[in-house]
Scaffold this active site. Structure first.
Site, PDB file in Angstrom:
ATOM      1  CG  HIS A   1      71.165  24.863 -24.322  1.00 46.03           C
ATOM      2  ND1 HIS A   1      70.949  26.050 -24.975  1.00 46.03           N
ATOM      3  CD2 HIS A   1      69.950  24.262 -24.224  1.00 46.03           C
ATOM      4  CE1 HIS A   1      69.655  26.153 -25.274  1.00 46.03           C
ATOM      5  NE2 HIS A   1      69.025  25.093 -24.823  1.00 46.03           N
TER       6      HIS A   1
ATOM      7  CG  ASP B   1      65.517  27.164 -25.379  1.00 52.15           C
ATOM      8  OD1 ASP B   1      66.374  26.441 -24.853  1.00 52.15           O
ATOM      9  OD2 ASP B   1      65.153  27.034 -26.563  1.00 52.15           O
TER      10      ASP B   1
ATOM     11  CD  GLU C   1      69.644  22.461 -27.274  1.00 50.89           C
ATOM     12  OE1 GLU C   1      68.771  21.593 -27.231  1.00 50.89           O
ATOM     13  OE2 GLU C   1      69.399  23.641 -27.644  1.00 50.89           O
ATOM     14  CD  GLU C   2      68.115  26.341 -28.853  1.00 48.79           C
ATOM     15  OE1 GLU C   2      67.549  25.509 -29.584  1.00 48.79           O
ATOM     16  OE2 GLU C   2      67.623  26.749 -27.791  1.00 48.79           O
TER      17      GLU C   2
ATOM     18  CG  ASP D   1      67.093  22.918 -22.889  1.00 50.52           C
ATOM     19  OD1 ASP D   1      66.727  24.102 -22.865  1.00 50.52           O
ATOM     20  OD2 ASP D   1      67.353  22.314 -23.953  1.00 50.52           O
TER      21      ASP D   1
ATOM     22  CG  HIS E   1      63.243  27.863 -30.600  1.00 45.31           C
ATOM     23  ND1 HIS E   1      63.452  26.777 -31.426  1.00 45.31           N
ATOM     24  CD2 HIS E   1      63.967  27.586 -29.477  1.00 45.31           C
ATOM     25  CE1 HIS E   1      64.243  25.892 -30.822  1.00 45.31           C
ATOM     26  NE2 HIS E   1      64.561  26.361 -29.636  1.00 45.31           N
TER      27      HIS E   1
END
Lengths: 448, 448
Positions: free
Chosen positions: A255, A267, A302-303, A330, A401
């Protein structure tokens, strides 16, 4: 076929393209939150790279996403021991307003204990859910921990709380709160939840310690956020068209969007680099295209709730039965150590053959209940066979994140093994005549 | 005497007081910037603990410090690749004003290269000094790197720059900018320098990478700060009065203030815990006080320019000749590995004897050019013999002056060895009849 796959594996050891792509994406775009102009620049970046590298059918498939933007975020213990706390808002959190909210903190060791709480204990207060996520090689601690992020704000609202704090979903021991999406609006019965923020692990320790003194603990919390009108997002598609059965799709996903705090290196810049570089090896080193089409899908949004994944599976619902197999990268930049599949039983012998070819890369044969990846959920549920080239995720959730998800966490040579495994797998899946699906694809359920 | 010292070493292995003190200080006070109410609470905390533990002559010696307060701080690359950068203002930095400043960045690999720069290259721009600090066990990389922090804002101002960015003085690979004091106003010829901020290492890497593309790089920098009227700070004193020669002082120091970003666990909660716990072991385990007075000094306002150290040496200038030896613990929570002294040559045999007693703790005899500690500077310069119980500082500058300087970075048992060495040293220095000074103390210079 095995010899060609082995040749690709060999070539991958000297190929730095995956790292160069991550470097380029994280430097030239940086953070790329769903629906922002940065995500749009990332799509342009991808289109340019993919065309330059010689892929076919390179294009964007657009859709819209609601845009949530982080504003100010600040928290402090007001009493008994005045001091700041490091927080970050969870994606989708409502705003406290410019003046923030202040209230007594009531702590819970887990989401379950909050769910069972007497509303009288919670009403008018700030709840604090201090559940610790387990560090696991396969990342399985996340599935449990993420429930806390998804649900706390709504449970707290139902109990009459004024705000919620959680120990970050993540394993970092540093002072980085981890962001991430709360339950999307569409899943939460119209409720938007109380304002909610994550504390870094050291701050969760601190708040927990202050609570352990036994007296009332008052916290002031400021979280401002903004929800904008739906804006454009999109998936970026590129293909190596199959020479014999171009309608049969071997899908390789990653992604393109990232959270706003870091630059999205692990990520999912790493995944983007790995799947592009692996496919590019086939373009470069095979005398002709494989039998089937290899389709790269760099998902958008995606997130914030797999919005690109949903768009893809709706857009291609008629063609999903021709999706022979799908995989997504991912899970950071760690080496792949296990090869999982979700194949009908009669196709398992070919999984064994693939595993044999991957074994020199220190990859073991795993289970047949592969997850595939977050963006494959709808495909998997509609019966598309998926595989997982499972990476070592022991340290992944240290960065996930957080602001610390930056390029320097990946070494230039770290992605070679991933690219090797992906190149071999994509080639084998696209070249073989083995059909990874049941004779009657529709009968494969999503929950084996 | 050696047997008593060995007994103290043994007792220290089961004594968790140092850790408990760090926990208490970092939890109940948290950050404690010089001149703030938090630093005042820390003094009260110390007074309460020291009285409770049975020390004598427990009191505060007050002085005033100018107070610099951090405001908002934010930076972003405006072009060519728009994205935020993680910064923190350096202590003493001037303000950009609420609207910030925007300018082209001109990069320099070192402070020296900035000093030699043609003003025409720098005028109207934002300078960026990207010097990397070396990681060393003895912390010697800091002495070099800190010059960049102390001087860049003034050099940049002289060259006509509008602001300055530096790669953080520190070794963290995480996304924490390190704060720290610029050159104090009194040393900078009345100039206050341009607004100056430190980038975390990943952000310095990123800015450097963006500069390497070759085109102009524009950054927007917002740093607001406030200088308040001088406010009260102070040193906290406590003693074990000597039974025979109470006028002879063995001084054990640490500093009570901390930077505002972390909770001051390794800098210098650990030192506070170590020197109190070590002295407390003597109170608890000796049948009577040692011959000389052991004086604990918990300095205030160390971080903003050794203000407490200056106050102490001025206040006690007449008594400094009776200061037999001084030491400070201000280098984190790592084990002590070396024993350095700064003794007249004729007193070196006793240094050897102390080293022999410390050797079971894996401490080696070091040099006779001990630094002593930051708060001992003025004492050392006026001829007070100092020693250093040198800790392993390999990782110290990963945490130093960052938000990540928090309690969880210290394990409950990590301080035992430090406490053991300090207890043994303090006892031996206070009990012996060896006089660590020259016959004519005034003749010892501060720079051997």
């Amino acid at each position: 076929m095995a010899r060609t796959a082995e040749h690709l594996i060999e070539q991958a050891q000297k190929d730095n393209m995956a790292y160069e792509l991550v470097q380029s994406l994280t430097t030239e775009i940086g953070p790329r939150l769903a629906g922002t102009s940065a995500e749009a620049r990332a799509r342009n970046w991808a289109i340019n790279k993919l065309e330059l590298l010689g892929f076919e059918n390179v294009h964007v498939e657009s859709f819209e996403v609601p845009v949530w933007l982080r504003g100010r975020e600040r928290a402090r213990i007001v009493s008994p021991f005045p001091q700041p706390l490091r927080i970050t808002a969870l994606g989708g959190s409502t705003s406290t307003g410019e003046h923030g909210v202040e209230g007594e903190v009531v702590g819970f060791p887990s989401l379950d204990s909050l769910i069972e709480a007497d509303p009288a204990r919670v009403e008018g207060k700030i709840v604090f859910v201090d559940e610790v996520m387990a560090r696991k090689r396969d990342g399985s601690g996340y599935g449990v921990a993420v429930q806390k992020r998804l649900r706390t704000a709504y449970v707290a609202q139902q109990l009459g709380a004024i705000a919620a704090l959680i120990r970050s979903v993540g394993t970092s021991s540093h002072r980085f709160p981890h962001t991430g999406q709360m339950r999307p609006l569409s899943d939460s019965a119209g409720k938007r939840g109380v304002p909610m923020a994550a504390l870094s692990a050291p701050d969760a320790d601190q708040l927990s310690r202050v609570l352990s003194y036994g007296g009332p603990v008052v916290v002031h919390l400021l979280v401002t956020s903004e929800v904008r009108a739906p804006a454009q997002s999109g998936n970026v598609i590129a293909e190596i068209r199959g020479r014999d059965s171009p309608e049969e799709i071997v899908l390789a996903g990653a992604h393109l969007d990232s959270w706003d705090l870091g630059t999205g290196a692990v990520d999912d810049g790493a995944g983007v680099g790995i799947v592009i570089a692996a496919s590019r090896l086939l373009l470069e080193h095979l005398p002709e295209a494989p039998r089937r089409t290899i389709r790269l899908v760099l998902f958008g949004s995606e997130e914030v709730g797999f919005v690109g994944a949903r768009d893809y599976s709706e857009r291609y619902s008629a063609e999903l039965p021709q999706h022979i197999v799908a995989a997504e990268s991912d899970f950071g930049a760690g080496d792949i150590w296990r090869f999982d599949t979700r194949f009908p039983a009669e196709q398992l012998p070919y999984a064994t053959e693939i595993a044999r070819i991957l074994s020199p890369l220190d990859i073991v044969r795993g289970n047949n209940t592969a997850y595939g990846g977050p963006d494959l959920r709808y495909m998997r549920e509609s019966g598309v066979p998926v595989i997982t080239l499972l990476q070592d995720g022991t340290d992944y959730f240290d960065l996930h994140h957080t602001p610390d998800d930056t390029l320097d966490k990946i070494g230039p040579d770290d992605l070679h093994q991933n690219v090797a495994a992906w190149a071999a797998f994509l080639y084998l899946a696209a070249e073989t005549e083995v059909y990874f699906r049941d004779a009657e694809a529709a009968s494969v359920t999503g929950t084996p």
